[in-house]
Design an enzyme around this catalytic site. Sequence first.
Site, PDB file in Angstrom:
ATOM      1  N   ASP A   1       0.829  -1.209   0.000  1.00 54.64           N
ATOM      2  CA  ASP A   1       0.000   0.000   0.000  1.00 54.64           C
ATOM      3  C   ASP A   1       0.863   1.259   0.000  1.00 54.64           C
ATOM      4  O   ASP A   1       1.941   1.284   0.598  1.00 54.64           O
ATOM      5  CB  ASP A   1      -0.909  -0.009   1.238  1.00 54.64           C
ATOM      6  CG  ASP A   1      -2.075   0.938   1.103  1.00 54.64           C
ATOM      7  OD1 ASP A   1      -2.354   1.407  -0.028  1.00 54.64           O
ATOM      8  OD2 ASP A   1      -2.719   1.228   2.120  1.00 54.64           O
ATOM      9  N   GLY A   2       0.368   2.280  -0.665  1.00 51.85           N
ATOM     10  CA  GLY A   2       1.020   3.588  -0.602  1.00 51.85           C
ATOM     11  C   GLY A   2       1.660   4.048  -1.894  1.00 51.85           C
ATOM     12  O   GLY A   2       2.287   5.118  -1.918  1.00 51.85           O
TER      13      GLY A   2
ATOM     14  N   HIS B   1       3.445   3.162  -8.909  1.00 52.25           N
ATOM     15  CA  HIS B   1       3.383   1.738  -9.233  1.00 52.25           C
ATOM     16  C   HIS B   1       4.676   1.275  -9.910  1.00 52.25           C
ATOM     17  O   HIS B   1       5.177   0.190  -9.634  1.00 52.25           O
ATOM     18  CB  HIS B   1       2.185   1.463 -10.141  1.00 52.25           C
ATOM     19  CG  HIS B   1       0.866   1.781  -9.511  1.00 52.25           C
ATOM     20  ND1 HIS B   1       0.513   1.338  -8.249  1.00 52.25           N
ATOM     21  CD2 HIS B   1      -0.197   2.501  -9.959  1.00 52.25           C
ATOM     22  CE1 HIS B   1      -0.708   1.757  -7.951  1.00 52.25           C
ATOM     23  NE2 HIS B   1      -1.154   2.471  -8.975  1.00 52.25           N
TER      24      HIS B   1
ATOM     25  N   SER C   1      -6.736  -6.072  -6.394  1.00 54.28           N
ATOM     26  CA  SER C   1      -7.945  -6.648  -5.811  1.00 54.28           C
ATOM     27  C   SER C   1      -9.107  -6.565  -6.797  1.00 54.28           C
ATOM     28  O   SER C   1      -9.073  -5.803  -7.781  1.00 54.28           O
ATOM     29  CB  SER C   1      -8.324  -5.916  -4.519  1.00 54.28           C
ATOM     30  OG  SER C   1      -8.847  -4.624  -4.818  1.00 54.28           O
ATOM     31  N   THR C   2     -10.156  -7.323  -6.527  1.00 56.30           N
ATOM     32  CA  THR C   2     -11.351  -7.221  -7.362  1.00 56.30           C
ATOM     33  C   THR C   2     -11.935  -5.813  -7.288  1.00 56.30           C
ATOM     34  O   THR C   2     -12.503  -5.322  -8.271  1.00 56.30           O
ATOM     35  CB  THR C   2     -12.410  -8.244  -6.918  1.00 56.30           C
ATOM     36  OG1 THR C   2     -12.666  -8.084  -5.509  1.00 56.30           O
ATOM     37  CG2 THR C   2     -11.947  -9.669  -7.159  1.00 56.30           C
TER      38      THR C   2
ATOM     39  N   LEU D   1      11.846 -20.197  -3.006  1.00 53.70           N
ATOM     40  CA  LEU D   1      10.676 -19.408  -2.630  1.00 53.70           C
ATOM     41  C   LEU D   1       9.567 -19.540  -3.673  1.00 53.70           C
ATOM     42  O   LEU D   1       9.831 -19.529  -4.873  1.00 53.70           O
ATOM     43  CB  LEU D   1      11.079 -17.935  -2.494  1.00 53.70           C
ATOM     44  CG  LEU D   1       9.949 -16.920  -2.284  1.00 53.70           C
ATOM     45  CD1 LEU D   1       9.394 -17.030  -0.867  1.00 53.70           C
ATOM     46  CD2 LEU D   1      10.448 -15.500  -2.547  1.00 53.70           C
TER      47      LEU D   1
ATOM     48  N   ARG E   1       1.539  -4.880   6.228  1.00 53.73           N
ATOM     49  CA  ARG E   1       0.857  -3.852   5.441  1.00 53.73           C
ATOM     50  C   ARG E   1       1.610  -2.542   5.582  1.00 53.73           C
ATOM     51  O   ARG E   1       1.909  -2.102   6.688  1.00 53.73           O
ATOM     52  CB  ARG E   1      -0.586  -3.659   5.875  1.00 53.73           C
ATOM     53  CG  ARG E   1      -1.256  -2.570   5.022  1.00 53.73           C
ATOM     54  CD  ARG E   1      -2.741  -2.522   5.126  1.00 53.73           C
ATOM     55  NE  ARG E   1      -3.261  -1.553   4.147  1.00 53.73           N
ATOM     56  CZ  ARG E   1      -4.480  -1.573   3.637  1.00 53.73           C
ATOM     57  NH1 ARG E   1      -5.316  -2.521   3.992  1.00 53.73           N
ATOM     58  NH2 ARG E   1      -4.870  -0.657   2.768  1.00 53.73           N
TER      59      ARG E   1
ATOM     60  N   SER F   1      -8.322  -5.359   4.320  1.00 57.68           N
ATOM     61  CA  SER F   1      -8.839  -5.031   2.986  1.00 57.68           C
ATOM     62  C   SER F   1      -9.222  -6.255   2.147  1.00 57.68           C
ATOM     63  O   SER F   1      -8.818  -6.385   0.994  1.00 57.68           O
ATOM     64  CB  SER F   1      -7.813  -4.181   2.223  1.00 57.68           C
ATOM     65  OG  SER F   1      -7.632  -2.945   2.870  1.00 57.68           O
TER      66      SER F   1
END
Length: 245
Positions: free
Chosen positions: A19-20, A36, A64-65, A130, A187, A195
């Site tokens: 986020d951010g 982004h 997200s949707t 990973l 987060r 969220s």
Amino acid sequence: MKESINLDTLPQHIAVIMDGNGRWAEQKGAMRVFGHRNAIKAVREIAEGCAELGVKYLTLYAFSTENWSRPADEVNALMELLVNTIADEIPTLHKNNTRLAAIGDIDSLPTKCAQKLRDAITETATNTGLTLCLALSYSGRWELKEAMKAIADKVAQGAVKTEEISLELISAHLHTKDMPDPELLIRTSGEMRISNFLLWQMAYTELFFTEVLWPDFRKEHLYEAIVDFQKRERRFGKTSAQLKS
């Protein structure tokens, strides 16, 4: 901070709400998509940091949707960025022995984007380090709805009896069925909510919130979150006395 981490008690699955990005760009007088683009370095750092430590699974909430309701130009730029980034990062994924995976409604992504993603998943499938899982066009409620529909279909077909519906059966119908539940959620940006992310899976996940905006997030911040996680007592409904005995 890295030297303070106990490698014997690492969280095996870390989930991150990145986020951010938009606020980071706005602080610099730029368009949101600029944030982004600059978030990619944070993704590289955290994936590499997890791989180096020996974390087995890293799930990133990428889209997200609900994000489909954002301005069309931002969504289009995000999708184009995703396509280019996936293609560019394959050599790095191989270098770090990282396997790519994805959860969410992948069919709802633009055709080019979905194909690049599937190609990258196939190309990295034999890597054994990973597992980097991207949550795309994903939400926890959507995932639970899809699981309930699948189970209801099996009940209607007579393959499953209602009395056979268990916690294990529900988990087996989730997109994360091949991964352990996340032990640690990080987060960024100071927001303190989950969220609609991994709602079923995070029943006992430890939550770590930081004011750092995602484009500025680096390995040192990851180490800080893991050290904080390792200081906590995870009781899973028991008392401290029971754990000590």
